[in-house]
Design an enzyme around this catalytic site. Structure first.
Site, PDB file in Angstrom:
ATOM      1  CG  HIS A  52      -0.306   0.167   2.523  1.00 22.77           C
ATOM      2  ND1 HIS A  52       0.180  -0.910   3.209  1.00 22.77           N
ATOM      3  CD2 HIS A  52      -0.037   1.258   3.278  1.00 22.77           C
ATOM      4  CE1 HIS A  52       0.721  -0.488   4.351  1.00 22.77           C
ATOM      5  NE2 HIS A  52       0.605   0.816   4.413  1.00 22.77           N
TER       6      HIS A  52
HETATM    7  C1  UD1 Z   1      -2.390   5.399   5.715  1.00 26.42           C
HETATM    8  C2  UD1 Z   1      -1.136   6.009   6.331  1.00 26.42           C
HETATM    9  C3  UD1 Z   1       0.027   5.026   6.187  1.00 26.42           C
HETATM   10  C4  UD1 Z   1      -0.346   3.680   6.797  1.00 26.42           C
HETATM   11  C5  UD1 Z   1      -1.648   3.180   6.216  1.00 26.42           C
HETATM   12  C6  UD1 Z   1      -2.056   1.949   6.965  1.00 26.42           C
HETATM   13  C7  UD1 Z   1      -0.830   8.442   6.164  1.00 26.42           C
HETATM   14  C8  UD1 Z   1      -0.118   9.526   5.460  1.00 26.42           C
HETATM   15  N1  UD1 Z   1      -0.744   7.235   5.615  1.00 26.42           N
HETATM   16  O1  UD1 Z   1      -2.146   5.209   4.332  1.00 26.42           O
HETATM   17  O2  UD1 Z   1       1.152   5.526   6.884  1.00 26.42           O
HETATM   18  O3  UD1 Z   1       0.698   2.767   6.514  1.00 26.42           O
HETATM   19  O4  UD1 Z   1      -2.677   4.173   6.363  1.00 26.42           O
HETATM   20  O5  UD1 Z   1      -3.009   1.186   6.285  1.00 26.42           O
HETATM   21  O6  UD1 Z   1      -1.415   8.682   7.191  1.00 26.42           O
HETATM   22  N2  UD1 Z   1      -9.599   4.278   1.649  1.00 26.42           N
HETATM   23  C9  UD1 Z   1     -10.786   3.595   1.606  1.00 26.42           C
HETATM   24  N3  UD1 Z   1     -11.338   3.179   2.786  1.00 26.42           N
HETATM   25  C10 UD1 Z   1     -10.781   3.419   3.995  1.00 26.42           C
HETATM   26  C11 UD1 Z   1      -9.571   4.131   4.022  1.00 26.42           C
HETATM   27  C12 UD1 Z   1      -8.995   4.557   2.851  1.00 26.42           C
HETATM   28  O7  UD1 Z   1     -11.336   3.344   0.535  1.00 26.42           O
HETATM   29  O8  UD1 Z   1     -11.348   3.000   5.027  1.00 26.42           O
HETATM   30  C13 UD1 Z   1      -8.959   4.690   0.367  1.00 26.42           C
HETATM   31  C14 UD1 Z   1      -9.332   6.095  -0.083  1.00 26.42           C
HETATM   32  O9  UD1 Z   1      -9.437   6.087  -1.472  1.00 26.42           O
HETATM   33  C15 UD1 Z   1      -8.110   6.904   0.326  1.00 26.42           C
HETATM   34  C16 UD1 Z   1      -6.967   5.902   0.171  1.00 26.42           C
HETATM   35  O10 UD1 Z   1      -7.540   4.655   0.543  1.00 26.42           O
HETATM   36  O11 UD1 Z   1      -7.928   8.052  -0.463  1.00 26.42           O
HETATM   37  C17 UD1 Z   1      -5.765   6.204   1.053  1.00 26.42           C
HETATM   38  O12 UD1 Z   1      -6.137   6.356   2.432  1.00 26.42           O
HETATM   39  P1  UD1 Z   1      -5.232   7.254   3.436  1.00 26.42           P
HETATM   40  O13 UD1 Z   1      -5.716   7.080   4.823  1.00 26.42           O
HETATM   41  O14 UD1 Z   1      -5.108   8.642   2.903  1.00 26.42           O
HETATM   42  O15 UD1 Z   1      -3.801   6.629   3.278  1.00 26.42           O
HETATM   43  P2  UD1 Z   1      -3.354   5.116   3.305  1.00 26.42           P
HETATM   44  O16 UD1 Z   1      -2.732   4.774   2.017  1.00 26.42           O
HETATM   45  O17 UD1 Z   1      -4.464   4.278   3.827  1.00 26.42           O
HETATM   46  N1  UDP Z   2      -3.433  -6.293   8.843  1.00 23.76           N
HETATM   47  C1  UDP Z   2      -4.720  -6.833   8.959  1.00 23.76           C
HETATM   48  N2  UDP Z   2      -5.376  -7.206   7.810  1.00 23.76           N
HETATM   49  C2  UDP Z   2      -4.818  -7.085   6.568  1.00 23.76           C
HETATM   50  C3  UDP Z   2      -3.512  -6.527   6.463  1.00 23.76           C
HETATM   51  C4  UDP Z   2      -2.857  -6.127   7.631  1.00 23.76           C
HETATM   52  O1  UDP Z   2      -5.254  -6.971  10.069  1.00 23.76           O
HETATM   53  O2  UDP Z   2      -5.467  -7.447   5.577  1.00 23.76           O
HETATM   54  C5  UDP Z   2      -2.745  -5.858  10.087  1.00 23.76           C
HETATM   55  C6  UDP Z   2      -1.342  -6.403  10.295  1.00 23.76           C
HETATM   56  O3  UDP Z   2      -1.370  -7.648  10.953  1.00 23.76           O
HETATM   57  C7  UDP Z   2      -0.720  -5.307  11.167  1.00 23.76           C
HETATM   58  C8  UDP Z   2      -1.370  -4.030  10.646  1.00 23.76           C
HETATM   59  O4  UDP Z   2      -2.560  -4.449   9.965  1.00 23.76           O
HETATM   60  O5  UDP Z   2      -1.093  -5.506  12.536  1.00 23.76           O
HETATM   61  C9  UDP Z   2      -0.453  -3.296   9.699  1.00 23.76           C
HETATM   62  O6  UDP Z   2      -1.158  -2.238   9.125  1.00 23.76           O
HETATM   63  P1  UDP Z   2      -0.789  -1.614   7.701  1.00 23.76           P
HETATM   64  O7  UDP Z   2       0.045  -2.551   6.927  1.00 23.76           O
HETATM   65  O8  UDP Z   2      -2.078  -1.145   7.115  1.00 23.76           O
HETATM   66  O9  UDP Z   2       0.001  -0.284   8.101  1.00 23.76           O
HETATM   67  P2  UDP Z   2       1.553   0.030   8.385  1.00 23.76           P
HETATM   68  O10 UDP Z   2       2.021  -0.873   9.472  1.00 23.76           O
HETATM   69  O11 UDP Z   2       2.295  -0.113   7.088  1.00 23.76           O
HETATM   70  O12 UDP Z   2       1.543   1.471   8.788  1.00 23.76           O
END
Ligand code: UD1
Ligand code: UDP
Length: 361
Positions: free
Chosen positions: A203
């Site tokens: 992601h």
């Molecule tokens: C965010 C965090 C990242 C973290 C990740 C964990 C920031 C800058 N980034 O990235 O550090 O590793 O979460 O998963 O804070 N969306 C949905 N449904 C949701 C949430 C998001 O559809 O419930 C989609 C939307 O299109 C959104 C995109 O995902 O624009 C990105 O979501 P966003 O929270 O901005 O960043 P992540 O890539 O999720």
């Molecule tokens: N995780 C989960 N379901 C998934 C993918 C990840 O529960 O389908 C959990 C994983 O075990 C870990 C956390 O989500 O505890 C990591 O989150 P993510 O990778 O979204 O964010 P990051 O750690 O990169 O910020």
């Protein structure tokens, strides 16, 4: 008051709230959800599986650009903080919600405690790196997960007296829930028809936002899929981007699923031949589990996963991913004798609560 917003925040805060319940005379506690993540499988499922209390407040900010999201959180959080006036604001990790709330609190004179402080990738192209640095410099208490965090904070001039090496609260959650995840293994295994498989999560914007890079990575997965099953729970950021590539994934050995709940995902992690990821948390969890992990990034802010753990970095080009995955599967680098980072023992939250209680007497 604790803040959660995005998926990895729940695992980091749940054990602290669990531990704090034991000290009702010392602290009342309130949870604020910013609503950065809002899909049921990115948020609600974790409240249920981790047994977290309902948030006192949900700011419901949703998605947006960095500036929009950060500003919306700040605007909506300020009146909440003024209403509740907590003694401490506890923020985890490195997402936009972390920085936004830490900034509001520090301007209102509310003390900030940062859980998972001091991590540095030294790569400011990552939005998280900016969130980490700024949050650390706004914080009054900094809880580190690995010794590199202490070294980084000292180098940046943060007083040692504010910094406490406590271990990893995300691993506290893993330790508590691994037995429940193992109970789920038989059913998720038969539901997905799994034998040997590689588990994938992707992601990071640097991997998934550029169609050429993402296409190379998907082709690498298809190639790995010729030899072994690939299971890929797809993050919402990545979902539409894969769809718009128009690559035919049908009848291939690469199974795309919705994001999974914590217990199913942990069961898949613990039983995988190999994990291929760009997640921060997954690098740490595989280290604890002794499962080989390839991290598709040029750097990691969690160097202990490379030096003590099972993690290896790989560049995001197709040949490199396929070659590294093949050799990792062939060498089967699962740890039979587990070597785990110091203080990744299930008691990090207890140490954090002890420090907060000491600071408040
Ligand atoms: C965010 C965090 C990242 C973290 C990740 C964990 C920031 C800058 N980034 O990235 O550090 O590793 O979460 O998963 O804070 N969306 C949905 N449904 C949701 C949430 C998001 O559809 O419930 C989609 C939307 O299109 C959104 C995109 O995902 O624009 C990105 O979501 P966003 O929270 O901005 O960043 P992540 O890539 O999720
Ligand atoms: N995780 C989960 N379901 C998934 C993918 C990840 O529960 O389908 C959990 C994983 O075990 C870990 C956390 O989500 O505890 C990591 O989150 P993510 O990778 O979204 O964010 P990051 O750690 O990169 O910020």
């Amino acid at each position: 008051m604790y803040v959660v917003g995005a998926r990895p925040n729940f695992m980091k805060i749940a054990p602290i709230m669990d531990e704090m319940v034991n000290f009702p005379d010392d602290f009342e506690q309130y949870l604020v959800h910013t609503g950065q993540h809002y899909d049921a499988n990115m948020s609600a499922v974790f409240f249920e599986e981790l047994g977290m209390p309902r948030p006192a407040v949900n700011l419901e900010v949703g998605s947006g650009s960095h500036a929009q999201q950060t500003a919306q959180i700040m605007q909506r959080f300020e009146p909440i903080l003024l209403e509740y006036r907590p003694d401490w604001l506890v923020v985890p990790g490195d997402v936009n919600s972390t920085l936004a709330c830490a900034l509001v609190a520090s301007k209102l004179g509310v003390k900030v405690a940062h859980v998972e402080a001091g991590l540095r990738s030294f790569d400011r192209d990552m939005p998280e790196e900016i969130n980490r640095i700024l949050t650390d410099h706004l914080s009054d208490l900094l809880f580190t997960t690995e010794p590199s965090g202490n070294v980084n904070l000292r180098r940046e001039g943060i007083a040692d007296s504010k910094v406490h090496f406590v271990g990893n609260t995300m691993i506290d959650t893993l330790v508590r829930l691994l037995p429940s995840a193992q109970v789920r293994w038989a059913s998720i295994r038969s539901q997905l028809g799994l034998e040997n498989y590689v588990l994938v999560t992707l992601h990071r914007p640097s991997n998934v936002d550029d169609p050429f890079v993402l296409s190379e990575m998907i082709h690498a997965l298809l190639e790995i899929g010729l030899a072994t099953q690939v299971v890929f729970p797809v993050h919402p950021r990545t979902r539409q981007r894969i769809a718009s590539l128009g690559i035919n994934m049908a009848d291939k050995n690469v199974m795309l699923t919705e994001p999974l709940g914590y217990l199913d995902f942990l069961a898949l992690e613990a039983n995988a031949s190999l994990v291929l990821t760009d997640s921060g948390g997954v690098q740490e969890e595989t280290t604890y589990l002794g499962v080989p992990c390839l991290t598709v990034r040029p750097n990691t802010e969690r160097p202990i996963t490379l030096t003590v753990g099972t993690n290896q970095l790989v560049s995001n080009n197709r040949e490199a991913i396929v070659a590294s995955a093949q050799s990792a599967i062939m060498l089967d680098q699962h740890r039979s004798v587990l070597v785990r980072p110091e203080l990744w023992d299930g008691f990090a939250a207890r140490r954090i609560v002890n420090v907060l209680r000491e600071m408040s007497t």
